[in-house]
Design a protein around this motif. Structure first.
Motif, PDB file in Angstrom:
ATOM      1  N   MET A   1      -7.732  -7.364 -10.346  1.00 21.30           N
ATOM      2  CA  MET A   1      -6.523  -6.490 -11.144  1.00 21.30           C
ATOM      3  C   MET A   1      -6.127  -6.590 -10.055  1.00 21.30           C
ATOM      4  SD  MET A   1      -6.093  -3.115 -13.508  1.00 21.30           S
ATOM      5  CE  MET A   1      -4.687  -2.832 -14.056  1.00 21.30           C
ATOM      6  N   GLU A   2      -4.847  -6.525 -10.642  1.00 25.70           N
ATOM      7  CA  GLU A   2      -3.152  -6.694  -9.645  1.00 25.70           C
ATOM      8  C   GLU A   2      -2.211  -5.543 -10.898  1.00 25.70           C
ATOM      9  OE1 GLU A   2      -0.773 -10.235  -8.702  1.00 25.70           O
ATOM     10  OE2 GLU A   2      -2.135 -11.057  -7.219  1.00 25.70           O
ATOM     11  N   TYR A   3      -1.799  -4.890 -10.169  1.00 23.92           N
ATOM     12  CA  TYR A   3      -0.586  -4.289 -10.419  1.00 23.92           C
ATOM     13  C   TYR A   3       1.367  -4.440 -10.254  1.00 23.92           C
ATOM     14  CZ  TYR A   3      -4.254  -0.781 -10.397  1.00 23.92           C
ATOM     15  OH  TYR A   3      -5.424  -0.102 -10.594  1.00 23.92           O
ATOM     16  N   GLN A   4       1.767  -4.339 -11.793  1.00 25.22           N
ATOM     17  CA  GLN A   4       3.060  -4.707 -11.809  1.00 25.22           C
ATOM     18  C   GLN A   4       3.391  -3.405 -10.662  1.00 25.22           C
ATOM     19  OE1 GLN A   4       4.495  -7.433 -13.103  1.00 25.22           O
ATOM     20  NE2 GLN A   4       1.575  -7.675 -12.967  1.00 25.22           N
ATOM     21  N   GLU A   5       5.225  -4.045 -10.386  1.00 25.62           N
ATOM     22  CA  GLU A   5       5.696  -3.263  -9.636  1.00 25.62           C
ATOM     23  C   GLU A   5       6.474  -1.212  -9.907  1.00 25.62           C
ATOM     24  OE1 GLU A   5       8.901  -4.203  -6.734  1.00 25.62           O
ATOM     25  OE2 GLU A   5       7.980  -5.898  -6.993  1.00 25.62           O
ATOM     26  N   ASP A   6       6.230  -1.894 -11.240  1.00 26.28           N
ATOM     27  CA  ASP A   6       7.063  -0.488 -12.387  1.00 26.28           C
ATOM     28  C   ASP A   6       5.188   0.937 -11.674  1.00 26.28           C
ATOM     29  OD1 ASP A   6       9.457  -1.351 -12.095  1.00 26.28           O
ATOM     30  OD2 ASP A   6       8.763  -1.982 -14.661  1.00 26.28           O
ATOM     31  N   ASP A   7       4.476  -0.209 -11.954  1.00 27.93           N
ATOM     32  CA  ASP A   7       3.035   0.824 -12.118  1.00 27.93           C
ATOM     33  C   ASP A   7       2.713   1.376 -10.523  1.00 27.93           C
ATOM     34  OD1 ASP A   7       3.443  -0.292 -14.629  1.00 27.93           O
ATOM     35  OD2 ASP A   7       1.374  -1.321 -14.612  1.00 27.93           O
ATOM     36  N   TYR A   8       3.574   1.072  -9.493  1.00 30.59           N
ATOM     37  CA  TYR A   8       3.325   1.156  -8.342  1.00 30.59           C
ATOM     38  C   TYR A   8       3.160   2.846  -7.946  1.00 30.59           C
ATOM     39  CZ  TYR A   8       3.157  -3.447  -6.273  1.00 30.59           C
ATOM     40  OH  TYR A   8       2.892  -4.739  -6.418  1.00 30.59           O
ATOM     41  N   LEU A   9       2.218   3.219  -7.447  1.00 28.68           N
ATOM     42  CA  LEU A   9       2.333   5.080  -7.103  1.00 28.68           C
ATOM     43  C   LEU A   9       2.232   5.095  -5.592  1.00 28.68           C
ATOM     44  CD1 LEU A   9      -1.316   5.989  -8.575  1.00 28.68           C
ATOM     45  CD2 LEU A   9       0.886   6.279  -9.546  1.00 28.68           C
ATOM     46  N   MET A  10       2.366   6.287  -5.329  1.00 28.11           N
ATOM     47  CA  MET A  10       2.722   6.439  -3.810  1.00 28.11           C
ATOM     48  C   MET A  10       1.829   6.616  -2.758  1.00 28.11           C
ATOM     49  SD  MET A  10       5.736   9.512  -3.911  1.00 28.11           S
ATOM     50  CE  MET A  10       6.254   9.423  -2.566  1.00 28.11           C
ATOM     51  N   ILE A  11       1.958   5.748  -1.823  1.00 31.91           N
ATOM     52  CA  ILE A  11       0.818   6.300  -1.033  1.00 31.91           C
ATOM     53  C   ILE A  11       0.912   7.123  -0.187  1.00 31.91           C
ATOM     54  CG2 ILE A  11       0.110   5.379   0.959  1.00 31.91           C
ATOM     55  CD1 ILE A  11       1.169   2.701   1.077  1.00 31.91           C
ATOM     56  N   SER A  12       1.953   7.940   0.042  1.00 31.99           N
ATOM     57  CA  SER A  12       1.208   9.020   0.479  1.00 31.99           C
ATOM     58  C   SER A  12       0.881  10.645  -0.973  1.00 31.99           C
ATOM     59  CB  SER A  12       3.195   9.911   0.593  1.00 31.99           C
ATOM     60  OG  SER A  12       3.799  10.428  -0.564  1.00 31.99           O
ATOM     61  N   GLY A  13       0.798  10.268  -1.834  1.00 40.10           N
ATOM     62  CA  GLY A  13       0.015  10.613  -3.057  1.00 40.10           C
ATOM     63  C   GLY A  13      -1.460  10.782  -2.198  1.00 40.10           C
ATOM     64  N   ILE A  14      -2.353   9.422  -1.947  1.00 36.84           N
ATOM     65  CA  ILE A  14      -3.401  10.271  -1.399  1.00 36.84           C
ATOM     66  C   ILE A  14      -3.803  11.029  -0.737  1.00 36.84           C
ATOM     67  CG2 ILE A  14      -5.359   8.956  -0.248  1.00 36.84           C
ATOM     68  CD1 ILE A  14      -3.545   6.269  -0.577  1.00 36.84           C
TER      69      ILE A  14
END
Length: 220
Positions: A1-14
């Motif tokens: 599965m590939e996500y669209q840019e609008d659906d990206y979450l922040m890495i810092s949220g990990i």
């Protein structure tokens, strides 16, 4: 599965998600945030590191700060504090530079190494983003802690990669549902920057009260 840019979450949220699912949801879904001494120190440390216009090259090492990274497969985006590119015959080609380079991401943190894995998982996710962007294999990253003033190497194992993949899927499920988990109280609540917003003690009292009311109602 590939996500669209609008659906990206922040890495810092990990880091937030691993620390507490509810904290992550309050920040990244409900857009609530509150500074405390821990977050303030962390922000100051990152400001000293981040200079997107600064690139150094010394003794065969190219140093890039505040490098934007992303991953379609994980659905993450963010910045790496520092990425070192070391000249090596078995590395990757970089546009505008001669030779080949191995990639070595470094994440800066306040304090000292933790007994928990949130920092390790964050730098693992950054590594996976870099691998996807550069079509490279990265075996090692590092965490630099402000209190100890030294790097701690992180070996990027298959187990860590799988943990990040599983976490990414869970984070996207929560975000799509706009789901904020209930409070799970513990010692970590005392150092949480959102404890006045989350109010874990009140939630615990409310849960006990609801349980008692339900029990009494059933016994009538």
């Amino acid at each position: 599965m590939e996500y669209q840019e609008d659906d990206y979450l922040m890495i810092s949220g990990i880091q937030h998600f691993q620390f507490c699912r509810r904290q992550w949801a309050l920040i990244h879904i409900e857009q609530q945030w509150e500074e405390n001494v821990h977050t303030a120190i962390g922000d100051l440390m990152h400001k000293k590191v981040h200079d997107p216009y600064l690139t150094e090259k010394r003794k065969g090492v190219l140093v890039v700060r505040a490098l934007p990274v992303s991953s379609k497969s994980l659905g993450f985006s963010g910045e790496c504090d520092v990425v070192e590119f070391h000249q090596a015959d078995d590395g990757v080609k970089l546009h505008g530079h001669r030779g080949f380079y191995q990639i070595y991401p470094i994440e800066y943190k306040k304090g000292k190494p933790k007994s928990t894995e949130e920092d390790i998982l964050q730098v693992t996710a950054q590594t996976m983003c870099l691998e996807e962007m550069f079509s490279a294999k990265i075996e090692k990253a590092a965490l630099f802690y402000g209190e100890t003033r030294r790097r701690e190497d992180v070996i990027i194992t298959g187990e860590l990669r799988q943990q990040v993949k599983n976490m990414a899927e869970e984070m996207h499920r929560y975000y799509e549902r706009r789901y904020t988990p209930r409070v799970r109280t513990g010692k970590r609540c005392n150092s949480c920057s959102l404890k006045e917003i989350c109010m874990p003690k009140l939630e615990k009292v409310s849960s006990v009260k609801a349980y008692l009311n339900e029990a009494l109602g059933e016994s009538e």
